[in-house]
Design an enzyme around this catalytic site. Structure first.
Site, PDB file in Angstrom:
ATOM      1  N   HIS A  96      43.972  40.109  41.943  1.00  0.00           N
ATOM      2  CA  HIS A  96      42.854  39.172  41.897  1.00  0.00           C
ATOM      3  C   HIS A  96      42.366  38.770  43.291  1.00  0.00           C
ATOM      4  CE1 HIS A  96      40.461  36.341  39.560  1.00  0.00           C
ATOM      5  NE2 HIS A  96      40.870  35.330  40.293  1.00  0.00           N
ATOM      6  N   SER A 122      36.480  35.133  41.595  1.00  0.00           N
ATOM      7  CA  SER A 122      36.883  34.604  40.306  1.00  0.00           C
ATOM      8  C   SER A 122      35.768  33.777  39.659  1.00  0.00           C
ATOM      9  CB  SER A 122      38.175  33.790  40.486  1.00  0.00           C
ATOM     10  OG  SER A 122      38.798  33.553  39.255  1.00  0.00           O
ATOM     11  N   ASP A 163      43.770  43.627  38.801  1.00  0.00           N
ATOM     12  CA  ASP A 163      43.534  42.305  38.225  1.00  0.00           C
ATOM     13  C   ASP A 163      43.149  42.448  36.761  1.00  0.00           C
ATOM     14  OD1 ASP A 163      43.058  39.508  38.054  1.00  0.00           O
ATOM     15  OD2 ASP A 163      40.922  39.837  38.406  1.00  0.00           O
TER      16      ASP A 163
END
Length: 470
Positions: A444, A195, A387
């Site tokens: 994610h 991320s 994601d």
């Protein structure tokens, strides 16, 4: 995870990091007992850093004979950074050392530990963890770090306002860790992150390489960088929001007409703001880019349908993975056992707000990433394809423009099936020391969804070679 709501705040200048002056002239070790818990204390003569940790708490890692340490490193005056270390389950005396960082900015690495790749995990609505047979410490000695201060169990004064100002504290923690646990010096070292790790990973790795070149402290033998679903470069990835929302493999979120509208917003509003951020580098220009792109692209697109931005297949009110671990970590018994001294905050607002004041999010770390690959660090860019918030379209486009000698050959290659024991789990390509992998049916937090594949990829990358099907 990555927060995508920009916060308006007064403009301040980027500043350097002032680390605490050494307070002792040589290393000191002692034991301290508080409320029936014995803490090991180590004071590092070179940096003045102080480590206070609990030895073998019995929490999370229950494999017989596998050591663990959890506690705090003081990286400055009233600056207490939380770490949790797990020895490798196999060959710990020779296994590499890996640091894991979650993103945010402002999110705890306990997310990765308990929801993704640590020695234990929660299933369903369970209130206690069970063994994770695909833990990353099956192969490597794992060091999970909550940074900057104020994240997770870390507490005290937070001076970090950007990715760049975060890097020296991370380097200092690793230096003090080596001093306290010298048996891990000179091992192959890797950084894995996700991320906002698209910012953290390139900058932290480049900072370590620069410190090595300057002969500062103990050399950190960094050999690998892995980033899944990373946020690297706004110019590329803001456009990918529009493209992924229209053309992902699961469900279109917008119509062709909406696609054209959002693409126009990107071209006419978001892109010029990003270009001004890139060209001027000022906090105000980068804040403006952050707010403009959120208001024109991210915010509206995130609400065009009922979906979880971290897994497009799920509704917004039923996200995965389960949050059971947060309650577990805040129980007094667990906190006492592991030596935690603060209330656990999964994703704290205050540290993230400081990043917003410098417009850190839209700043590109593609140059730093290119420098890392140019330095012959084995680099893996990978992403779960369900994601939305750091989607694989953007990650793939970033990978194709990384500037290194193999760039043209890498960009020209098509994606091929990636298999685990003969079962296709994604598509990939490699060239020299760079690999890209799209992971099927993963949101994610890739290791949560595809643990067996994630462990295979992790091991292959740490072996300093291209990932390959099995």
């Amino acid at each position: 995870m990555r927060f995508f709501t920009p916060l308006l705040a007064p403009v301040i200048a980027l500043t350097g990091v002032a680390l605490a002056a050494p307070t002792v002239s040589h290393d000191k070790r002692s034991l301290v007992e508080r409320e029936g818990v014995v803490y090991n204390v180590f004071e590092h003569g070179l940096t003045g850093a102080r480590i206070e940790f609990v030895n073998n708490s019995g929490i999370c890692e229950t494999t017989k004979g596998v050591n663990q340490y959890s506690g705090y490193l003081s990286v400055g005056t009233n600056m207490n950074m939380w770490f949790w270390f797990f020895e490798a389950r196999q060959n710990p005396s020779t296994a590499p050392l890996v640091s894991w960082f979650n993103g945010g900015p402002g999110c705890s690495s306990m997310i990765g530990l308990f929801q993704e790749n640590g020695p234990c995990k929660f299933t369903g609505s369970s209130t206690t963890p069970v063994n994770n047979s695909y833990s990353f410490n099956n192969y490597a000695n794992m060091l999970y770090i909550d940074q900057p201060i104020g994240v997770g169990f870390s507490y005290g004064t937070d001076d970090v306002t950007s990715t760049v100002t975060a890097a020296p504290y991370v380097w200092k923690l690793i230096q003090a860790f080596y001093a306290s646990f010298p048996q891990y010096e000179s091992r192959d070292f890797g950084i894995f992150t996700e991320s906002y790790g698209g910012h953290y990973g390139p900058e932290f790795t480049k900072y370590i390489l620069d410190q090595n070149k300057a002969n500062a402290g103990e050399k950190i033998n960094i050999v690998a960088l892995g980033i899944n679903n990373g946020w690297y470069d706004s110019k590329i990835q803001e456009k990918a929001y529009v493209q992924f929302s229209y053309n992902n493999t699961y469900k279109p979120l917008i119509t062709e007409s909406q696609y054209n509208t959002y693409l126009s917003r990107y071209t006419n509003n978001c892109l010029p703001a990003i270009n001004k951020c890139y060209s001027s580098g000022t906090n105000s220009a980068c804040q403006t880019a952050d707010n403009t792109c959120y208001n024109q692209i991210e915010g509206p697109l995130s609400s065009v349908a009922d979906f979880d931005v971290y897994d497009i297949r799920a509704p917004s009110q039923d996200p995965n993975p389960p949050e059971n671990y947060v309650t577990y970590l805040n129980s007094s018994a667990v906190k006492t056992a592991i030596g935690a001294k603060s209330t656990y905050q999964e994703c704290a607002n205050a540290p993230g707000n400081k990043f917003s004041t410098t417009g850190d999010s839209p700043r590109s770390f593609l140059s730093e990433l290119s420098s890392v690959v140019q330095s012959n660090i084995t680099t893996l860019i990978w992403a779960g394809d369900a994601d939305w918030i750091c989607n694989w379209f953007g990650g793939y486009d970033v990978a194709n423009v990384i500037d290194y000698p193999g760039q043209s050959a890498f960009a020209a290659k098509s994606l091929a099936p990636y298999t685990v024991n003969g079962k296709e789990g994604g598509t990939f390509k490699t060239q020299d020391n760079l690999s890209f992998l799209r992971v099927y049916a993963a949101g994610h937090e890739v290791p949560f969804y595809q643990p067996e594949l994630a462990l295979q990829v992790f091991i292959q990358t740490l072996k300093k070679g291209a990932i390959a099907s099995t």
